[in-house]
Each structure stands twice: as structure tokens, then as C-alpha cells.
Design an enzyme around this catalytic site. Structure first.
Site, mmCIF file in Angstrom:
data_model
loop_
_atom_site.group_PDB
_atom_site.id
_atom_site.type_symbol
_atom_site.label_atom_id
_atom_site.label_comp_id
_atom_site.label_asym_id
_atom_site.label_seq_id
_atom_site.Cartn_x
_atom_site.Cartn_y
_atom_site.Cartn_z
ATOM 1 N N VAL A 152 0.856 -1.188 0.000
ATOM 2 C CA VAL A 152 0.000 0.000 0.000
ATOM 3 C C VAL A 152 0.892 1.237 0.000
ATOM 4 O O VAL A 152 1.848 1.327 0.783
ATOM 5 C CB VAL A 152 -0.922 0.043 1.231
ATOM 6 N N PHE A 153 0.584 2.193 -0.872
ATOM 7 C CA PHE A 153 1.342 3.451 -0.936
ATOM 8 C C PHE A 153 0.617 4.533 -0.159
ATOM 9 O O PHE A 153 -0.568 4.786 -0.373
ATOM 10 C CB PHE A 153 1.525 3.896 -2.385
ATOM 11 N N GLY A 154 1.346 5.182 0.752
ATOM 12 C CA GLY A 154 0.793 6.282 1.517
ATOM 13 C C GLY A 154 1.412 7.598 1.108
ATOM 14 O O GLY A 154 2.637 7.705 0.984
ATOM 15 N N TYR A 155 0.578 8.615 0.911
ATOM 16 C CA TYR A 155 1.068 9.939 0.506
ATOM 17 C C TYR A 155 0.535 11.044 1.409
ATOM 18 O O TYR A 155 0.859 12.216 1.233
ATOM 19 C CB TYR A 155 0.690 10.223 -0.948
ATOM 20 N N GLY A 156 -0.302 10.668 2.374
ATOM 21 C CA GLY A 156 -0.842 11.615 3.345
ATOM 22 C C GLY A 156 -0.454 11.172 4.747
ATOM 23 O O GLY A 156 0.721 10.942 5.030
ATOM 24 N N SER A 157 -1.426 11.021 5.624
ATOM 25 C CA SER A 157 -1.128 10.678 7.018
ATOM 26 C C SER A 157 -0.519 9.287 7.174
ATOM 27 O O SER A 157 0.135 9.012 8.185
ATOM 28 C CB SER A 157 -2.399 10.785 7.871
ATOM 29 N N GLU B 217 -9.801 5.067 5.335
ATOM 30 C CA GLU B 217 -9.781 5.829 4.087
ATOM 31 C C GLU B 217 -11.154 5.872 3.428
ATOM 32 O O GLU B 217 -11.261 5.935 2.204
ATOM 33 C CB GLU B 217 -8.766 5.209 3.119
#
Length: 221
Positions: A5-10, A87
Site C-alpha cells: 500500500v502506498f501512503g502519501y498523506g497521514s 480511508e
């Protein structure tokens, strides 16, 4: 089973689920934008917060972190169930290639899951769309929800990107504008209150949305 999983926020600074590996890197052709409404974490239906989503932009690079869950189907299911609750304001997922710094020709991970939002204010009830910088700053500076205020989300993201060595100039610009607003609010007075009311942008159908039951809400960052 392996789940990425790619996270770009919190997720960058507070993934909140059990994972086996974390890699700093980026995805191509997507840009981070503060165009998504949050009504039950950092904002309310009456005063939605602005949080991150992605927009397709050829040639763009979005830095963040990829998280690997490697284990039983039950472990993968538990991670995805957590992410789906957390999410919930993102209306779809995509699969992308994820790249590590210095390895630009071949992806480090293929089929990495990314949560994002359809950029359509008619079909997507959580999509606020872009707004002038000063208007977004006032909204972020004043939005508060059950998990905290909107400005801390922005400042935490700014710090997290700095910590991984890949600052986002647009995030820095927005954060600095929010700091200016906070200075104005700090001075107080009726004039400032009128300015706040005039700068908050909301989506007309957001106040009619129902919050999730509190026992299902996932506290984040």
C-alpha cells in the site's frame, strides 16, 4: 500473500496497521492535492477539513512510503479492513508502480494499492475540488474534528515529507499560508471573524452527509 500500500498523506507518518516493511519512494504521473473533504476526522459536515488526494498529472512525481504486509490471508484482510474504514472518504483504489530513489528505470514494487478520490464534484460527494490558496488556507486553519484540527494534519505532512528528504513545494506554500492566517486569527477581533466566514469553502451537499457510527470510526494521526 503479499500486500503493498502506498501512503502519501497521514499514512506516511502514522500508518496505524501492522506491516512488515516500509520503503520510501514515489509514484509517477500523480500529484498530491488538498482537494478532498474530511467530515469526521479533522472536520465536520458543517465545516469540512481539506485533506490529500491525488490527481493525474503526466510527468509528476509524488513521494511517500510503501508499506508491505507479508503473511497470512487473515493478516492481509485485517490490514485492508482497517484501511477501508480509515480511508472511507476515498471512493476508489488504483494499482500503480512504486519506485525507490535512485532506481528510476524499474519499479521496486508493481501493483501497489493507492487510495484516491474521483475528481468530480457531482459523482463524488467528498471531492471539494481546487480553490484559491488563501481560501484553502482559511478553511484548513479553522477546521476541527473529532481527531484534531486540520492545520495539524497539514503541518504533520509537511514535517513527514521533510523527514524523508523529499519536501513538497506546494505543501510548504500552503502550510506557510495557513501560518499567516493563524497570525491574523491570533490578533482576534470582529474583522478577523468576518474574514474567516468569508473564506471557508464548503460543498453544498456535505452538511447532509451522515457520520459513521462512532464505534466504526478509526482515529488517525
Amino acid at each position: 500473500m503479499v500486500l503493498w500500500v502506498f501512503g502519501y498523506g497521514s499514512l506516511v507518518w502514522n500508518p496505524g496497521f501492522k506491516y512488515d516493511k516500509k520503503i520510501i519512494g514515489y509514484i509517477k504521473d500523480y500529484a498530491r492535492v488538498f482537494d478532498l473533504a474530511c467530515i469526521d476526522h479533522r472536520g465536520t459536515p458543517e465545516h469540512p477539513a481539506r485533506t490529500c488526494t491525488l490527481e493525474h498529472a503526466v510527468g509528476a512525481i509524488c513521494w511517500g512510503a510503501a508499506f508491505c504486509v507479508r503473511g497470512s490471508p487473515e493478516e492481509e484482510k485485517a490490514a485492508m479492513e482497517y484501511l477501508e474504514r480509515r480511508e472511507c472518504e476515498y471512493d476508489h483504489k488504483i494499482l500503480v508502480d512504486f519506485y525507490k530513489e535512485g532506481e528510476d528505470l524499474e519499479p521496486a514494487v508493481t501493483e501497489t494499492i493507492v487510495f484516491m478520490s474521483t475528481p468530480d464534484t457531482l459523482s463524488n460527494k467528498y471531492y471539494l475540488g481546487p480553490a484559491p490558496l488563501d481560501q484553502m488556507a482559511w478553511q484548513i486553519a479553522t477546521a476541527v474534528g473529532p481527531c484534531g484540527n486540520n492545520k495539524d494534519y497539514l503541518f504533520s505532512l509537511e514535517k513527514a515529507l521533510r523527514d524523508i528528504g523529499h519536501e513538497d513545494e506546494k505543501i510548504i506554500e500552503l502550510a506557510n499560508e495557513v501560518r499567516k492566517v493563524l497570525e491574523i486569527i491570533g490578533r482576534g477581533g470582529s474583522k478577523e471573524k468576518k474574514m474567516i466566514a468569508g473564506h471557508i469553502a464548503t460543498k453544498t451537499d456535505i452538511p447532509s452527509l451522515k457520520l459513521r457510527p462512532r464505534q466504526e470510526t478509526v482515529a488517525i494521526d
